[in-house]
Design an enzyme around this catalytic site. Structure first.
Site, PDB file in Angstrom:
ATOM      1  N   GLY A   1       0.813  -1.208   0.000  1.00  0.00           N
ATOM      2  CA  GLY A   1       0.000   0.000   0.000  1.00  0.00           C
ATOM      3  C   GLY A   1       0.843   1.252   0.000  1.00  0.00           C
TER       4      GLY A   1
ATOM      5  N   ASP B   1       5.510  -9.522   7.490  1.00  0.00           N
ATOM      6  CA  ASP B   1       4.782 -10.591   6.806  1.00  0.00           C
ATOM      7  C   ASP B   1       5.559 -11.217   5.654  1.00  0.00           C
ATOM      8  OD1 ASP B   1       2.662 -10.065   8.512  1.00  0.00           O
ATOM      9  OD2 ASP B   1       1.674  -8.721   7.098  1.00  0.00           O
TER      10      ASP B   1
END
Length: 324
Positions: free
Chosen positions: A108, A131
């Site tokens: 993002g 992640d």
């Protein structure tokens, strides 16, 4: 922008990750060494819109290499997803003389970086997320530290599980990306690892596997589950009912984000921050800094965003083969 910038900015966006401070430090000191001023932007894209900036110098980033979190803070900014919000950010850059920007974050954040570049502010992304879900890079800043944190927790849980002949069901972060769960299962001896990317059947892959393992003389188990898949407390109850093994669930939560970055993440962040300044020094934007086969390079942001993360199938097979 043509040629070397006089002033660049740096911000962190999205979820925090250990090693972000090391990346900020590398950007600041590399830029200053090359005669470029650096403005730190607080609170991510929201801080950019608000004009919340601070002058960075060599001492501003002292004693930051080993610290987790981000000294510039981070926040999610819905307004920056709109063209009007992006133009506000562009206008602040112009007002403050910022001729290039380094954005440390995830996918993002990179979309925002691409939007700013399209509006005339060359922007470079550095992947920072625990992640490890950015497909264009082998590893993201923060992943290895979070992995070490999870494995340490698994080791501690195994001690008590072994003492009581229990099963520990452990939920780890991932937001749909299974690397943290899978790698921690291999490193921590997880009997089963449940991730989104691989087909999974509770009866076959947990219940029956545990029953087979019980017959070999083992009486304690660790089951790793990537967050968002199932309620681990309900899963623990099911395991106890179906196998007779006392089971407990543990949700590790945000402890996975914190802590001092490991050596690997400090080095990776330093290499990426250094390279990001090299790219901006050439007046180039719309790039993301990546590590591939232990080499630092950069890719077009649009190309990078089109890539899709895939789980390492060999690691899946290793986990299923040796953790029995």
């Amino acid at each position: 922008m043509n040629g070397k910038p006089k002033i660049i900015g740096v911000l962190t966006s999205g979820g925090d990750a250990p090693g972000m401070n090391a990346a900020i430090r590398a950007v600041v000191r590399t830029a200053i060494k090359r005669g470029i001023r650096v403005l730190g932007i607080n609170n991510g894209y929201q801080g950019l819109i608000d004009g919340d900036v601070v002058e960075m110098d060599l001492r501003k980033v002292s004693n930051m290499l080993h610290r987790g979190g981000t000294m510039l803070k981070t926040a999610r900014c819905l307004e920056f997803k709109t063209l009007s919000g992006q133009k506000k950010g562009r206008d602040v850059c112009l007002e403050m003389g910022i001729e290039g920007l380094v954005v440390i974050g995830g996918d993002g954040s990179f979309r925002g970086a691409g939007a700013l570049t399209a509006l005339g502010i060359p922007t470079v992304g550095i992947p920072g997320t625990i992640d490890n879900d950015i497909a264009c890079t082998d590893y993201t800043i923060g992943f290895h530290t979070a992995l070490n944190t999870v494995v340490d927790a698994i080791d501690r849980l195994r001690d008590t599980s072994e003492s009581h002949n229990r099963c520990s069901v452990v939920e780890v972060m991932g937001h749909g990306a299974g690397d943290l769960a899978l790698y921690s299962s291999v490193a921590g001896g997880g009997t089963s690892c449940w991730i989104n990317e691989v087909g999974f059947d509770v009866e076959t892959d947990i219940i029956q596997k545990m029953k087979r393992t019980l017959r070999t003389g083992k009486h304690n188990f660790v089951i790793i589950v990537s967050e968002g898949i199932t309620d681990v407390h309900e899963l623990a109850l099911l395991i106890q009912e179906r196998t007779g093994v006392e089971s407990r669930a543990t949700v590790l939560g945000h402890i996975q984000r914190g802590g001092n970055p490991c050596a690997y993440d400090r080095i990776l962040a330093s290499r990426m921050g250094y390279h990001a300044v090299e790219v901006l020094e050439q007046g180039i934007g719309n790039r993301v800094i990546v590590i591939q086969h232990d080499e630092i390079t950069d890719l077009d942001i649009n190309e990078a965003l089109e890539m899709h993360s895939t789980v390492n199938r060999t690691m899946v097979d290793i986990n299923n083969t040796i953790n029995i």
